[in-house]
Design a protein around this motif. Structure first.
Motif, PDB file in Angstrom:
ATOM      1  N   PRO A  57       0.836  -1.206   0.000  1.00  0.00           N
ATOM      2  CA  PRO A  57       0.000   0.000   0.000  1.00  0.00           C
ATOM      3  C   PRO A  57       0.871   1.257   0.000  1.00  0.00           C
ATOM      4  CG  PRO A  57      -0.767  -1.567   1.654  1.00  0.00           C
ATOM      5  CD  PRO A  57       0.556  -2.078   1.141  1.00  0.00           C
ATOM      6  N   ARG A  58       0.384   2.312  -0.626  1.00  0.00           N
ATOM      7  CA  ARG A  58       1.155   3.557  -0.750  1.00  0.00           C
ATOM      8  C   ARG A  58       1.702   4.050   0.581  1.00  0.00           C
ATOM      9  NH1 ARG A  58      -2.678   6.923  -4.935  1.00  0.00           N
ATOM     10  NH2 ARG A  58      -2.267   5.565  -6.716  1.00  0.00           N
ATOM     11  N   GLU A  59       0.876   3.996   1.605  1.00  0.00           N
ATOM     12  CA  GLU A  59       1.307   4.529   2.904  1.00  0.00           C
ATOM     13  C   GLU A  59       2.466   3.736   3.508  1.00  0.00           C
ATOM     14  OE1 GLU A  59      -2.323   1.930   3.422  1.00  0.00           O
ATOM     15  OE2 GLU A  59      -1.849   3.635   2.151  1.00  0.00           O
ATOM     16  N   ALA A  60       2.717   2.539   3.016  1.00  0.00           N
ATOM     17  CA  ALA A  60       3.823   1.725   3.520  1.00  0.00           C
ATOM     18  C   ALA A  60       5.105   1.921   2.704  1.00  0.00           C
ATOM     19  CB  ALA A  60       3.425   0.251   3.517  1.00  0.00           C
ATOM     20  N   CYS A  61       5.030   2.649   1.603  1.00  0.00           N
ATOM     21  CA  CYS A  61       6.181   2.832   0.712  1.00  0.00           C
ATOM     22  C   CYS A  61       6.850   4.176   0.971  1.00  0.00           C
ATOM     23  CB  CYS A  61       5.725   2.748  -0.739  1.00  0.00           C
ATOM     24  SG  CYS A  61       4.962   1.169  -1.160  1.00  0.00           S
ATOM     25  N   LYS A  62       8.169   4.185   0.956  1.00  0.00           N
ATOM     26  CA  LYS A  62       8.933   5.404   1.225  1.00  0.00           C
ATOM     27  C   LYS A  62       9.156   6.203  -0.061  1.00  0.00           C
ATOM     28  CE  LYS A  62      11.611   3.736   5.165  1.00  0.00           C
ATOM     29  NZ  LYS A  62      12.976   3.568   5.705  1.00  0.00           N
ATOM     30  N   ALA A  63       8.994   7.504   0.058  1.00  0.00           N
ATOM     31  CA  ALA A  63       9.351   8.408  -1.033  1.00  0.00           C
ATOM     32  C   ALA A  63      10.844   8.695  -0.908  1.00  0.00           C
ATOM     33  CB  ALA A  63       8.539   9.690  -0.950  1.00  0.00           C
ATOM     34  N   GLU A  64      11.549   8.699  -2.025  1.00  0.00           N
ATOM     35  CA  GLU A  64      13.007   8.820  -1.979  1.00  0.00           C
ATOM     36  C   GLU A  64      13.520   9.806  -3.008  1.00  0.00           C
ATOM     37  OE1 GLU A  64      14.546   5.106  -4.624  1.00  0.00           O
ATOM     38  OE2 GLU A  64      13.516   4.558  -2.762  1.00  0.00           O
ATOM     39  N   VAL A  65      14.753  10.214  -2.795  1.00  0.00           N
ATOM     40  CA  VAL A  65      15.449  11.098  -3.717  1.00  0.00           C
ATOM     41  C   VAL A  65      16.926  10.706  -3.695  1.00  0.00           C
ATOM     42  CG1 VAL A  65      15.942  12.919  -2.018  1.00  0.00           C
ATOM     43  CG2 VAL A  65      15.685  13.517  -4.429  1.00  0.00           C
ATOM     44  N   GLY A  78       4.704  -8.117 -13.394  1.00  0.00           N
ATOM     45  CA  GLY A  78       3.884  -7.531 -12.355  1.00  0.00           C
ATOM     46  C   GLY A  78       3.558  -6.090 -12.710  1.00  0.00           C
ATOM     47  N   GLU A  79       2.875  -5.417 -11.795  1.00  0.00           N
ATOM     48  CA  GLU A  79       2.500  -4.022 -11.987  1.00  0.00           C
ATOM     49  C   GLU A  79       2.662  -3.286 -10.674  1.00  0.00           C
ATOM     50  OE1 GLU A  79      -1.336  -3.433 -13.753  1.00  0.00           O
ATOM     51  OE2 GLU A  79      -1.072  -5.126 -15.122  1.00  0.00           O
ATOM     52  N   GLU A  80       2.940  -1.997 -10.768  1.00  0.00           N
ATOM     53  CA  GLU A  80       2.989  -1.147  -9.584  1.00  0.00           C
ATOM     54  C   GLU A  80       2.725   0.290  -9.989  1.00  0.00           C
ATOM     55  OE1 GLU A  80       6.945  -1.653  -7.919  1.00  0.00           O
ATOM     56  OE2 GLU A  80       7.583   0.247  -8.749  1.00  0.00           O
ATOM     57  N   THR A  81       2.412   1.101  -9.008  1.00  0.00           N
ATOM     58  CA  THR A  81       2.355   2.536  -9.242  1.00  0.00           C
ATOM     59  C   THR A  81       3.562   3.159  -8.547  1.00  0.00           C
ATOM     60  OG1 THR A  81       0.917   2.900  -7.337  1.00  0.00           O
ATOM     61  CG2 THR A  81      -0.159   2.652  -9.462  1.00  0.00           C
ATOM     62  N   ILE A  82       4.019   4.260  -9.112  1.00  0.00           N
ATOM     63  CA  ILE A  82       5.142   4.993  -8.545  1.00  0.00           C
ATOM     64  C   ILE A  82       4.702   6.448  -8.396  1.00  0.00           C
ATOM     65  CG2 ILE A  82       7.522   5.760  -8.837  1.00  0.00           C
ATOM     66  CD1 ILE A  82       8.061   3.290 -10.493  1.00  0.00           C
ATOM     67  N   PHE A 106      11.579  10.684   2.390  1.00  0.00           N
ATOM     68  CA  PHE A 106      10.586  11.651   2.852  1.00  0.00           C
ATOM     69  C   PHE A 106       9.374  10.918   3.413  1.00  0.00           C
ATOM     70  CE2 PHE A 106      13.069  13.918  -0.244  1.00  0.00           C
ATOM     71  CZ  PHE A 106      13.161  15.211   0.259  1.00  0.00           C
ATOM     72  N   ARG A 107       8.824  11.417   4.521  1.00  0.00           N
ATOM     73  CA  ARG A 107       7.612  10.833   5.101  1.00  0.00           C
ATOM     74  C   ARG A 107       6.370  11.245   4.321  1.00  0.00           C
ATOM     75  NH1 ARG A 107      10.136  12.411  10.036  1.00  0.00           N
ATOM     76  NH2 ARG A 107      11.207  10.607  10.899  1.00  0.00           N
ATOM     77  N   SER A 108       6.369  12.484   3.836  1.00  0.00           N
ATOM     78  CA  SER A 108       5.218  12.969   3.074  1.00  0.00           C
ATOM     79  C   SER A 108       5.714  13.800   1.895  1.00  0.00           C
ATOM     80  CB  SER A 108       4.288  13.791   3.965  1.00  0.00           C
ATOM     81  OG  SER A 108       4.949  14.958   4.411  1.00  0.00           O
ATOM     82  N   VAL A 109       4.880  13.858   0.867  1.00  0.00           N
ATOM     83  CA  VAL A 109       5.230  14.584  -0.353  1.00  0.00           C
ATOM     84  C   VAL A 109       4.010  15.391  -0.785  1.00  0.00           C
ATOM     85  CG1 VAL A 109       5.946  14.355  -2.758  1.00  0.00           C
ATOM     86  CG2 VAL A 109       6.806  12.739  -1.060  1.00  0.00           C
ATOM     87  N   ASP A 110       4.191  16.691  -0.919  1.00  0.00           N
ATOM     88  CA  ASP A 110       3.105  17.549  -1.403  1.00  0.00           C
ATOM     89  C   ASP A 110       3.008  17.471  -2.920  1.00  0.00           C
ATOM     90  OD1 ASP A 110       2.483  18.473   1.156  1.00  0.00           O
ATOM     91  OD2 ASP A 110       3.890  20.154   1.016  1.00  0.00           O
ATOM     92  N   GLY A 111       1.799  17.462  -3.428  1.00  0.00           N
ATOM     93  CA  GLY A 111       1.581  17.502  -4.869  1.00  0.00           C
ATOM     94  C   GLY A 111       2.008  16.257  -5.608  1.00  0.00           C
ATOM     95  N   CYS A 135       4.657   0.771  -4.874  1.00  0.00           N
ATOM     96  CA  CYS A 135       3.254   0.891  -4.473  1.00  0.00           C
ATOM     97  C   CYS A 135       2.377  -0.061  -5.285  1.00  0.00           C
ATOM     98  CB  CYS A 135       2.758   2.314  -4.682  1.00  0.00           C
ATOM     99  SG  CYS A 135       3.689   3.575  -3.786  1.00  0.00           S
ATOM    100  N   GLN A 136       1.468  -0.729  -4.606  1.00  0.00           N
ATOM    101  CA  GLN A 136       0.597  -1.665  -5.309  1.00  0.00           C
ATOM    102  C   GLN A 136      -0.314  -0.924  -6.281  1.00  0.00           C
ATOM    103  OE1 GLN A 136      -0.983  -3.395  -1.712  1.00  0.00           O
ATOM    104  NE2 GLN A 136      -3.035  -2.598  -2.127  1.00  0.00           N
ATOM    105  N   ALA A 137      -0.566  -1.560  -7.419  1.00  0.00           N
ATOM    106  CA  ALA A 137      -1.382  -0.960  -8.464  1.00  0.00           C
ATOM    107  C   ALA A 137      -2.869  -1.215  -8.245  1.00  0.00           C
ATOM    108  CB  ALA A 137      -0.962  -1.496  -9.834  1.00  0.00           C
ATOM    109  N   GLY A 138      -3.195  -2.316  -7.582  1.00  0.00           N
ATOM    110  CA  GLY A 138      -4.590  -2.679  -7.352  1.00  0.00           C
ATOM    111  C   GLY A 138      -4.921  -2.700  -5.880  1.00  0.00           C
ATOM    112  N   ASN A 139      -5.870  -3.546  -5.531  1.00  0.00           N
ATOM    113  CA  ASN A 139      -6.335  -3.627  -4.149  1.00  0.00           C
ATOM    114  C   ASN A 139      -5.502  -4.536  -3.261  1.00  0.00           C
ATOM    115  OD1 ASN A 139      -8.482  -1.884  -4.641  1.00  0.00           O
ATOM    116  ND2 ASN A 139      -9.740  -3.558  -5.430  1.00  0.00           N
ATOM    117  N   ALA A 140      -4.575  -5.285  -3.863  1.00  0.00           N
ATOM    118  CA  ALA A 140      -3.781  -6.234  -3.086  1.00  0.00           C
ATOM    119  C   ALA A 140      -2.325  -6.186  -3.545  1.00  0.00           C
ATOM    120  CB  ALA A 140      -4.340  -7.646  -3.262  1.00  0.00           C
TER     121      ALA A 140
END
Length: 153
Positions: A57-65, A78-82, A106-111, A135-140
């Motif tokens: 789930p998105r909330e479990a994935c870290k935003a990075e730079v 497979g599939e994922e969203t980024i 980053f814990r949070s990302v605006d926009g 990040c998962q692309a679907g519901n699971a």
């Protein structure tokens, strides 16, 4: 950030930076069943990391730079969203490991916007882009096999 599909690489080649194009052409020839781990491309200037994991789930994935490398995130199966967003001027990550691993989190990302990656699709993220892979692309969660190419910029 920009994205594309290997099927369109010849058409898109003129618009791509030479180092990125070289790595995308490399992806056309790679053994997609290669064992997870590092793949040599051009020494410390470009190398690949074969990854296998379950998306989350998105909330479990870290935003990075990153500071030194651009990422080419290439989906093998497979599939994922980024998630992605521009790195604001002066923004500092909540957790930094630049010296050891060239990454800050980053814990949070605006926009934040999201892109959906399917097999043979890629997305390129520069040091000016915050990105949230895995990040998962679907519901699971889904099994993902991906190659991340690190390109020194």
């Amino acid at each position: 950030m920009f994205s594309g599909h290997l099927d369109n690489l010849d058409r898109d080649a003129a618009a791509l930076p030479a180092d990125i194009l070289q790595c995308l052409r490399f992806l056309r020839q790679i053994d997609r069943g290669a064992v997870a781990g590092r793949i040599e491309i051009d020494g410390e200037n470009a190398y690949g990391l074969v990854q296998e994991y379950l998306s989350a789930p998105r909330e479990a994935c870290k935003a990075e730079v990153h500071r030194l490398f651009a990422d080419i995130q290439f989906m093998v199966s497979g599939e994922e969203t980024i998630g992605y967003a521009p790195l604001p001027a002066g923004a500092l990550p909540d957790e930094a490991h630049f010296e050891e691993r060239d990454v800050g989190y980053f814990r949070s990302v605006d926009g934040e916007s999201f892109i959906h990656l399917r097999p043979d699709a890629y997305a390129v993220f520069y040091p000016s882009d915050i990105h949230r892979p895995r990040c998962q692309a679907g519901n699971a969660p889904e099994a993902v096999r991906k190659i991340v190419i690190k390109v020194r910029v």
